[in-house]
Design a protein around this motif. Structure first.
Motif, PDB file in Angstrom:
ATOM      1  N   VAL A  16      27.967  -4.192  56.932  1.00 17.59           N
ATOM      2  CA  VAL A  16      27.285  -2.994  57.450  1.00 17.59           C
ATOM      3  C   VAL A  16      26.572  -2.268  56.324  1.00 17.59           C
ATOM      4  O   VAL A  16      25.402  -1.847  56.469  1.00 17.59           O
ATOM      5  N   LEU A  17      27.228  -2.104  55.190  1.00 20.54           N
ATOM      6  CA  LEU A  17      26.625  -1.412  54.055  1.00 20.54           C
ATOM      7  C   LEU A  17      25.400  -2.158  53.543  1.00 20.54           C
ATOM      8  O   LEU A  17      24.342  -1.551  53.287  1.00 20.54           O
ATOM      9  N   VAL A  18      25.514  -3.481  53.408  1.00 21.00           N
ATOM     10  CA  VAL A  18      24.384  -4.276  52.920  1.00 21.00           C
ATOM     11  C   VAL A  18      23.238  -4.266  53.923  1.00 21.00           C
ATOM     12  O   VAL A  18      22.063  -4.211  53.541  1.00 21.00           O
ATOM     13  N   ILE A  19      23.540  -4.304  55.208  1.00 19.94           N
ATOM     14  CA  ILE A  19      22.494  -4.243  56.237  1.00 19.94           C
ATOM     15  C   ILE A  19      21.695  -2.949  56.106  1.00 19.94           C
ATOM     16  O   ILE A  19      20.456  -2.954  56.207  1.00 19.94           O
ATOM     17  N   LEU A  20      22.365  -1.837  55.870  1.00 17.84           N
ATOM     18  CA  LEU A  20      21.669  -0.558  55.707  1.00 17.84           C
ATOM     19  C   LEU A  20      20.761  -0.590  54.475  1.00 17.84           C
ATOM     20  O   LEU A  20      19.616  -0.117  54.518  1.00 17.84           O
ATOM     21  N   LEU A  55      21.909 -11.262  58.414  1.00 17.76           N
ATOM     22  CA  LEU A  55      23.070 -10.410  58.157  1.00 17.76           C
ATOM     23  C   LEU A  55      23.630  -9.827  59.454  1.00 17.76           C
ATOM     24  O   LEU A  55      24.849  -9.700  59.614  1.00 17.76           O
ATOM     25  N   THR A  56      22.726  -9.497  60.365  1.00 13.61           N
ATOM     26  CA  THR A  56      23.167  -8.976  61.659  1.00 13.61           C
ATOM     27  C   THR A  56      23.913 -10.060  62.436  1.00 13.61           C
ATOM     28  O   THR A  56      24.956  -9.804  63.054  1.00 13.61           O
ATOM     29  N   ILE A  57      23.375 -11.286  62.386  1.00 12.39           N
ATOM     30  CA  ILE A  57      24.053 -12.412  63.024  1.00 12.39           C
ATOM     31  C   ILE A  57      25.426 -12.623  62.394  1.00 12.39           C
ATOM     32  O   ILE A  57      26.424 -12.864  63.085  1.00 12.39           O
TER      33      ILE A  57
END
Length: 302
Positions: A16-20, A55-57
């Motif tokens: 989640v942090l990396v996605i942001l 990353l979402t996947i």
């Protein structure tokens, strides 16, 4: 089980942090690429978009994989992590081909291209810093999960892409050679393809139920044959549910005394402990059988 739950929770928070972080940098690179006219910056943005999707996947796959086993899915849903890595690998390959086609097109027909080196450099440096932070966040988890490894490799590719854009921007500022922008986009594409190949190769090994590359099957046979009371071992199978979760089955021919003296349970404990201690196999199944039964086995069994 508690350890696995804690690991999944930690990995989910990291993703989640990396996605942001990736989403913010992606927006910055798209805006920067349009304003500066940089194909390399837009190529890196396209790469980051694929990574954001990947990353979402990975996050969705991780959430599904955390579900407990059921009567229908007796191994649970850990294999979903591998399917997530498969999707990531295919996305990486598609983005690399797209970037390469656009880069070659601009090299063959540059037209009246103007690339603003200074803002291009600023945006690329921001991307480099963000990707470095993301790599630090994901590094430890990449060693234990193929899904997290795919996410880590994607961020690594973004970092290398940012380096390529920085080099191109510096050359443009110093020499005015704007074609280096298209060349940089091709270098980015060339860097993506090997990572996609390595990820897809690992996925294929798991889905094909191949022996884990770090596992020496003959050495396992040797260890089992060395146990007291064991005559031979055959019908050996070892594969992975997902990265780091190996499964082993085998038929073990034992001396008659193992059965007559009631030592079958002790033998199973010994063999299971051997696999767990020496080969990192926590889930092992052994069929103990007398020598006369081994002659009835199917000839294709190994």
């Amino acid at each position: 089980m508690a350890h696995d739950h804690a690991t999944h929770t930690t990995n989910r928070r990291k993703l989640v942090l990396v996605i942001l972080i990736v989403a913010v940098v992606l927006i910055a690179e798209v805006i920067g690429g349009i304003l500066t006219g940089s194909l390399a910056l837009l190529a890196d943005a396209g790469h980051m978009f694929s990574d954001l999707t990947g990353l979402t996947i990975a996050l969705v796959a991780l959430s599904i994989a955390a579900r407990p086993a059921t009567e229908r899915h007796t191994y649970g849903y850990r294999r979903v992590e591998v399917l997530g890595a498969l999707a990531n690998g295919l996305i990486l390959a598609a983005v690399a081909v797209s970037i390469a086609v656009t880069g070659v097109s601009r090299l063959l027909d540059p037209g009246d291209v103007e690339v603003l080196g200074a803002p291009m450099l600023v945006v690329a440096v921001i991307g480099l810093i963000a990707n470095a932070v993301s790599m630090v966040i994901l590094r430890s988890s990449a060693k234990t999960s193929i899904n997290m490894r795919g996410a880590y490799l994607e961020v690594l590719g973004d970092l290398l892409g940012s380096v390529g854009v920085i080099v191109a921007a510096v050359i443009i500022l110093l020499t005015g050679f704007v074609q280096v922008d298209a060349i940089a986009s091709l270098v980015i594409a060339a860097g993506i393809l090997p990572r996609a190949w390595l990820l897809l190769r690992d996925v294929w090994r798991v889905l094909n139920e191949s022996s884990p590359p770090e596992t020496d099957v003959e050495l396992i046979r040797t260890h089992i044959r060395g146990a007291e009371g064991v005559i031979d071992v055959h019908d050996v199978h070892v594969w992975s549910i997902t990265t780091g979760e190996h499964v082993f089955t085998a038929h073990v021919v034992v001396e008659p005394a193992v059965f007559s003296e009631g030592r079958a349970g002790e033998m199973l404990d010994t063999l299971s402990e051997c696999l767990a201690e020496h080969f990192d196999v926590e889930h092992s199944t052994f069929q103990l059988e007398p020598a006369k039964h081994a002659g009835h086995e199917h000839p294709r069994h190994s």
